[in-house]
Design a protein around this motif. Structure first.
Motif, PDB file in Angstrom:
ATOM      1  N   VAL A   1       0.851  -1.185   0.000  1.00  0.00           N
ATOM      2  CA  VAL A   1       0.000   0.000   0.000  1.00  0.00           C
ATOM      3  C   VAL A   1       0.891   1.242   0.000  1.00  0.00           C
ATOM      4  O   VAL A   1       1.797   1.367   0.844  1.00  0.00           O
ATOM      5  N   ASP A   2       0.618   2.166  -0.921  1.00  0.00           N
ATOM      6  CA  ASP A   2       1.355   3.428  -0.987  1.00  0.00           C
ATOM      7  C   ASP A   2       0.750   4.392   0.045  1.00  0.00           C
ATOM      8  O   ASP A   2      -0.437   4.725  -0.016  1.00  0.00           O
ATOM      9  N   VAL A   3       1.585   4.825   1.026  1.00  0.00           N
ATOM     10  CA  VAL A   3       1.111   5.731   2.089  1.00  0.00           C
ATOM     11  C   VAL A   3       1.819   7.081   2.009  1.00  0.00           C
ATOM     12  O   VAL A   3       1.700   7.900   2.930  1.00  0.00           O
ATOM     13  N   GLY A   4       2.582   7.326   0.935  1.00  0.00           N
ATOM     14  CA  GLY A   4       3.332   8.567   0.806  1.00  0.00           C
ATOM     15  C   GLY A   4       2.437   9.794   0.814  1.00  0.00           C
ATOM     16  O   GLY A   4       1.375   9.808   0.185  1.00  0.00           O
ATOM     17  N   GLY A   5       2.846  10.823   1.540  1.00  0.00           N
ATOM     18  CA  GLY A   5       2.092  12.075   1.597  1.00  0.00           C
ATOM     19  C   GLY A   5       1.019  12.096   2.654  1.00  0.00           C
ATOM     20  O   GLY A   5       0.383  13.139   2.872  1.00  0.00           O
ATOM     21  N   LYS A   6       0.770  10.977   3.348  1.00  0.00           N
ATOM     22  CA  LYS A   6      -0.265  10.956   4.379  1.00  0.00           C
ATOM     23  C   LYS A   6       0.352  11.196   5.760  1.00  0.00           C
ATOM     24  O   LYS A   6       1.498  10.839   6.021  1.00  0.00           O
ATOM     25  N   THR A   7      -0.444  11.803   6.629  1.00  0.00           N
ATOM     26  CA  THR A   7      -0.005  12.055   8.009  1.00  0.00           C
ATOM     27  C   THR A   7      -0.651  11.094   8.997  1.00  0.00           C
ATOM     28  O   THR A   7      -0.184  10.978  10.134  1.00  0.00           O
ATOM     29  N   GLU A   8      -1.727  10.402   8.552  1.00  0.00           N
ATOM     30  CA  GLU A   8      -2.383   9.432   9.425  1.00  0.00           C
ATOM     31  C   GLU A   8      -2.958   8.296   8.568  1.00  0.00           C
ATOM     32  O   GLU A   8      -3.466   8.534   7.467  1.00  0.00           O
ATOM     33  N   TRP A   9      -2.864   7.063   9.072  1.00  0.00           N
ATOM     34  CA  TRP A   9      -3.457   5.898   8.390  1.00  0.00           C
ATOM     35  C   TRP A   9      -3.430   4.694   9.324  1.00  0.00           C
ATOM     36  O   TRP A   9      -2.709   4.665  10.322  1.00  0.00           O
TER      37      TRP A   9
ATOM     38  N   THR B   1      -8.967 -18.235  13.423  1.00  0.00           N
ATOM     39  CA  THR B   1      -9.991 -19.284  13.372  1.00  0.00           C
ATOM     40  C   THR B   1     -11.083 -18.989  12.345  1.00  0.00           C
ATOM     41  O   THR B   1     -11.999 -19.790  12.197  1.00  0.00           O
ATOM     42  N   GLU B   2     -11.008 -17.840  11.687  1.00  0.00           N
ATOM     43  CA  GLU B   2     -12.017 -17.505  10.686  1.00  0.00           C
ATOM     44  C   GLU B   2     -11.367 -16.708   9.562  1.00  0.00           C
ATOM     45  O   GLU B   2     -10.159 -16.433   9.590  1.00  0.00           O
ATOM     46  N   LYS B   3     -12.149 -16.343   8.575  1.00  0.00           N
ATOM     47  CA  LYS B   3     -11.610 -15.631   7.430  1.00  0.00           C
ATOM     48  C   LYS B   3     -11.011 -14.285   7.846  1.00  0.00           C
ATOM     49  O   LYS B   3     -11.506 -13.617   8.751  1.00  0.00           O
ATOM     50  N   LEU B   4      -9.920 -13.915   7.159  1.00  0.00           N
ATOM     51  CA  LEU B   4      -9.282 -12.611   7.361  1.00  0.00           C
ATOM     52  C   LEU B   4      -9.477 -11.761   6.112  1.00  0.00           C
ATOM     53  O   LEU B   4      -9.433 -12.257   4.984  1.00  0.00           O
ATOM     54  N   TYR B   5      -9.674 -10.439   6.330  1.00  0.00           N
ATOM     55  CA  TYR B   5      -9.828  -9.484   5.233  1.00  0.00           C
ATOM     56  C   TYR B   5      -8.806  -8.357   5.407  1.00  0.00           C
ATOM     57  O   TYR B   5      -8.585  -7.889   6.534  1.00  0.00           O
ATOM     58  N   PRO B   6      -8.171  -7.899   4.330  1.00  0.00           N
ATOM     59  CA  PRO B   6      -7.353  -6.689   4.438  1.00  0.00           C
ATOM     60  C   PRO B   6      -8.229  -5.504   4.860  1.00  0.00           C
ATOM     61  O   PRO B   6      -9.369  -5.379   4.425  1.00  0.00           O
ATOM     62  N   ILE B   7      -7.708  -4.647   5.733  1.00  0.00           N
ATOM     63  CA  ILE B   7      -8.455  -3.485   6.187  1.00  0.00           C
ATOM     64  C   ILE B   7      -7.612  -2.231   5.955  1.00  0.00           C
ATOM     65  O   ILE B   7      -6.384  -2.237   6.138  1.00  0.00           O
ATOM     66  N   PHE B   8      -8.294  -1.147   5.538  1.00  0.00           N
ATOM     67  CA  PHE B   8      -7.632   0.114   5.207  1.00  0.00           C
ATOM     68  C   PHE B   8      -8.406   1.252   5.861  1.00  0.00           C
ATOM     69  O   PHE B   8      -9.633   1.302   5.784  1.00  0.00           O
ATOM     70  N   SER B   9      -7.656   2.164   6.486  1.00  0.00           N
ATOM     71  CA  SER B   9      -8.289   3.359   7.038  1.00  0.00           C
ATOM     72  C   SER B   9      -7.422   4.570   6.706  1.00  0.00           C
ATOM     73  O   SER B   9      -6.308   4.705   7.240  1.00  0.00           O
ATOM     74  N   PRO B  10      -7.907   5.485   5.802  1.00  0.00           N
ATOM     75  CA  PRO B  10      -7.141   6.694   5.488  1.00  0.00           C
ATOM     76  C   PRO B  10      -7.269   7.752   6.572  1.00  0.00           C
ATOM     77  O   PRO B  10      -6.572   8.766   6.534  1.00  0.00           O
ATOM     78  N   ARG B  11      -8.178   7.519   7.533  1.00  0.00           N
ATOM     79  CA  ARG B  11      -8.507   8.448   8.618  1.00  0.00           C
ATOM     80  C   ARG B  11      -8.972   9.809   8.076  1.00  0.00           C
ATOM     81  O   ARG B  11      -9.030  10.062   6.877  1.00  0.00           O
ATOM     82  N   ASN B  12      -9.298  10.689   9.014  1.00  0.00           N
ATOM     83  CA  ASN B  12      -9.855  11.997   8.662  1.00  0.00           C
ATOM     84  C   ASN B  12      -8.861  12.798   7.826  1.00  0.00           C
ATOM     85  O   ASN B  12      -7.648  12.751   8.051  1.00  0.00           O
ATOM     86  N   ASN B  13      -9.390  13.557   6.846  1.00  0.00           N
ATOM     87  CA  ASN B  13      -8.476  14.336   5.990  1.00  0.00           C
ATOM     88  C   ASN B  13      -7.890  15.562   6.685  1.00  0.00           C
ATOM     89  O   ASN B  13      -6.993  16.220   6.164  1.00  0.00           O
ATOM     90  N   ASN B  14      -8.392  15.857   7.914  1.00  0.00           N
ATOM     91  CA  ASN B  14      -7.823  16.955   8.724  1.00  0.00           C
ATOM     92  C   ASN B  14      -7.685  18.243   7.925  1.00  0.00           C
ATOM     93  O   ASN B  14      -6.594  18.833   7.817  1.00  0.00           O
ATOM     94  N   SER B  15      -8.791  18.682   7.359  1.00  0.00           N
ATOM     95  CA  SER B  15      -8.842  19.949   6.600  1.00  0.00           C
ATOM     96  C   SER B  15      -7.858  19.957   5.442  1.00  0.00           C
ATOM     97  O   SER B  15      -7.276  20.995   5.093  1.00  0.00           O
ATOM     98  N   GLY B  16      -7.615  18.801   4.852  1.00  0.00           N
ATOM     99  CA  GLY B  16      -6.774  18.723   3.660  1.00  0.00           C
ATOM    100  C   GLY B  16      -5.351  18.295   3.920  1.00  0.00           C
ATOM    101  O   GLY B  16      -4.620  17.948   2.982  1.00  0.00           O
ATOM    102  N   THR B  17      -4.912  18.304   5.206  1.00  0.00           N
ATOM    103  CA  THR B  17      -3.524  17.906   5.479  1.00  0.00           C
ATOM    104  C   THR B  17      -3.326  16.396   5.321  1.00  0.00           C
ATOM    105  O   THR B  17      -2.188  15.927   5.190  1.00  0.00           O
ATOM    106  N   ASN B  18      -4.414  15.642   5.335  1.00  0.00           N
ATOM    107  CA  ASN B  18      -4.316  14.182   5.201  1.00  0.00           C
ATOM    108  C   ASN B  18      -5.252  13.683   4.096  1.00  0.00           C
ATOM    109  O   ASN B  18      -5.870  12.641   4.215  1.00  0.00           O
ATOM    110  N   SER B  19      -5.315  14.465   3.028  1.00  0.00           N
ATOM    111  CA  SER B  19      -6.264  14.137   1.955  1.00  0.00           C
ATOM    112  C   SER B  19      -5.697  13.154   0.931  1.00  0.00           C
ATOM    113  O   SER B  19      -6.431  12.653   0.077  1.00  0.00           O
ATOM    114  N   THR B  20      -4.413  12.881   0.999  1.00  0.00           N
ATOM    115  CA  THR B  20      -3.806  11.946   0.044  1.00  0.00           C
ATOM    116  C   THR B  20      -4.430  10.556   0.225  1.00  0.00           C
ATOM    117  O   THR B  20      -4.598  10.100   1.355  1.00  0.00           O
TER     118      THR B  20
END
Length: 548
Positions: free
Chosen positions: A425-433, A518-537
């Motif tokens: 997963v490309d996380v470049g430019g993000k401040t929270e994830w 013991t059960e199925k696993l799924y990949p999970i992704f959270s970009p979190r709040n964009n924080n007024s554009g500072t974390n919009s990537t």
């Protein structure tokens, strides 16, 4: 041909022209015998009419008639030879295991052609002939030859077993169906045969299926052994590379330590040489003063003695050597070198393990796509399902039990319940994830912490610099040498392992071990709040680039 009887010789019945037993033998005027066709053809192809044996000539071609006595004797000879041949063939047949012999043959028993259920006798081709000719015998039931015909008869009524009692599951005769089996379910033996034949075919099909399944399992095991061998070879090569690197580091450290010891020894020797030289100079001065003192002690001139004594009494410039010593301690050098070696090895080992680990795990790369039916209403997904970021406004989407509503998360479409898989997963430019995997049964409608107890195995970034992982409700701060721009996620379901890598630096970020999936696993992704554009990537699921 072989001899047919001790009284008959084969030569007596041979035509000297065709060299075979006479066929329609004739006697010519000279008394010699030939096949009628053979002597006729011989005379037709020669100008003179003479005997092929004695060369006696005839004035005219005689009228040839078959010698009936000789003809009968030749026929009897042929029959004797055929009987001997048949007897020899029968003896060979008798040696064949499982063949049924004719019950009517007396001397040499021939192979049976049919068995009669009415006569309870097996017949060869010759003795079967009445059953094919006489009307009364034609009504008998003939079957392929079988042994022990008496076993096909009812021991109580001595009638053929031609019916089947389904109630008692036994073969019965007609009289049985009218007596002890009268009220039972009776069918013909032919019907039962068809049913059993169909059941046999079904069983055979099941057996064949089982054989195919087991053969397939054998192939799976062979394939597993092959993959295990390939993995073992890869692990061997990797281990040799890692340990070779570590050995080289140790050898370099040892060489540096020996150089330091040698250098210090040289310094010690040089210092000792200076001390010795200085001491030798002082000894030379003291020896000179001792000589002068001895000479003065022998001078009896009072004036000279006193005058010289005053000049010799002045103190010599001697050094205090009591506190001077030569002692070199190598313990400090060794400890320092070992400490540096441990630090170097630890650094190299972490780097090598992470590097080889990520290279090995990349071979299990899978194509992951975001499942928009699970996404929080404020998350915006790209059309190809590879990117996600936080929007400010809730979208008009249909709610369902699958949709996450209390935190900004989305699951992958792909689930895993065994084996290994890896994605980046490309996380470049993000401040929270937040990235990782989650079990299928997570509660998607209430907020809670991303912990294994709640079904999450994740790492996260906060405020652009705080990398954390939650283990057993304990928040672990992750100290990273650089900010990852691309994160690799590897899961070994069967081994209970989840690893996170800094792909560009080839370093391990964190790993969950000893997990009990013991059960199925799924990949999970959270970009979190964009924080007024500072974390919009957006978070971007990137293709995995494998390197050798």
């Amino acid at each position: 041909m072989a001899a047919a009887s001790s009284l008959l010789s084969e030569d007596q019945f041979l035509c000297s022209i065709c060299l075979d037993v006479f066929t329609n033998p004739v006697t010519i005027p000279c008394g010699h015998n030939f096949c009628k066709s053979c002597i006729t053809e011989h005379w037709n192809t020669n100008v003179q009419c003479e005997c092929p044996l004695c060369k006696e000539q005839c004035e005219k071609k005689p009228d040839l008639r078959v010698n009936t006595v000789l003809s009968e004797m030749a026929a009897q000879f042929k029959q004797s030879v055929l009987q001997e041949t048949s007897s020899s063939s029968s003896e060979e047949q008798r040696t064949n295991i499982g063949e049924v012999l004719c019950d009517f043959c007396t001397e040499t028993k021939l192979r049976a052609l049919k068995s009669c259920l009415d006569c309870l006798v097996s017949y060869c081709e010759t003795h079967l002939e009445p059953h094919q000719r006489l009307p009364a015998l034609k009504r008998h039931r003939l079957i392929n030859p079988v042994e022990n015909l008496e076993e096909r008869m009812c021991k109580k009524h001595e009638r053929p077993l031609e019916n089947f009692c389904k109630t008692d599951q036994v073969c019965v005769c007609w009289f049985c169906t009218e007596s002890e089996h009268k009220f039972h379910c009776i069918i013909s033996l032919q019907e039962e045969y068809k049913e059993k034949k169909a059941e046999l075919e079904k069983t055979e099909a099941e057996v064949q299926k089982m054989i195919q399944e087991k053969q397939q399992k054998i192939e799976e095991i062979k394939q597993s052994v092959k993959l295990s061998k390939e993995e073992a070879d890869q692990e061997t090569a990797t281990s040799v590379e890692v340990y070779t690197t570590l050995i080289q580091s140790v050898e370099r450290s040892l060489a540096q330590l020996l150089d330091m010891i040698e250098e210090k020894q040289k310094t010690t020797e040089k210092q000792a040489e200076g001390f010795i030289k200085e001491l030798e100079e002082e000894i030379s001065e003291l020896t000179k003063r001792s000589t002068e003192l001895k000479q003065l002690s022998q001078n009896e001139d009072h004036l000279q003695f006193v005058q010289k004594f005053m000049s010799l009494k002045t103190a010599l410039p001697t050094k205090d050597w009591t506190k001077v010593s030569i002692h070199s301690s190598y313990e400090t050098i060794l400890r320092t070198s070992l400490a540096q070696l441990v630090e170097t090895l630890s650094t190299k080992l972490r780097g090598l393990c992470a590097d080889t680990g990520i290279q090995k795990d990349k071979q299990y790369s899978v194509d992951v796509t975001l499942d928009r039916n699970t996404a929080h209403p404020k998350l915006i997904l790209s059309r190809d399902g590879k990117q996600v970021y936080h929007g400010d406004v809730c979208q008009n989407v249909q709610d369902s039990p699958k949709r996450i509503t209390q935190y900004f998360g989305v699951l992958g479409k792909q689930s895993f319940s065994s084996g290994r898989y890896y994605y980046e997963v490309d996380v470049g430019g993000k401040t929270e994830w937040v990235l990782g995997v989650a079990r299928e049964s997570i509660d998607r409608k209430i907020p809670f912490r991303f912990s294994p107890q709640n079904g999450y195995w994740t790492v996260s970034l906060r405020d652009g610099w705080e990398y954390k992982a939650l283990v057993d409700l304990d928040l672990i701060n992750l100290c990273l040498s650089s900010n990852p721009q691309r994160v690799g996620v590897f899961v070994d379901y069967d081994a209970g392992l989840v690893c996170f890598y800094d792909v560009d630096a080839s370093t391990l970020i964190f790993s969950f071990t000893g997990c009990n999936f013991t059960e199925k696993l799924y990949p999970i992704f959270s970009p979190r709040n964009n924080n007024s554009g500072t974390n919009s990537t957006p978070l971007i699921i990137s293709p995995v680039h494998k390197t050798n």
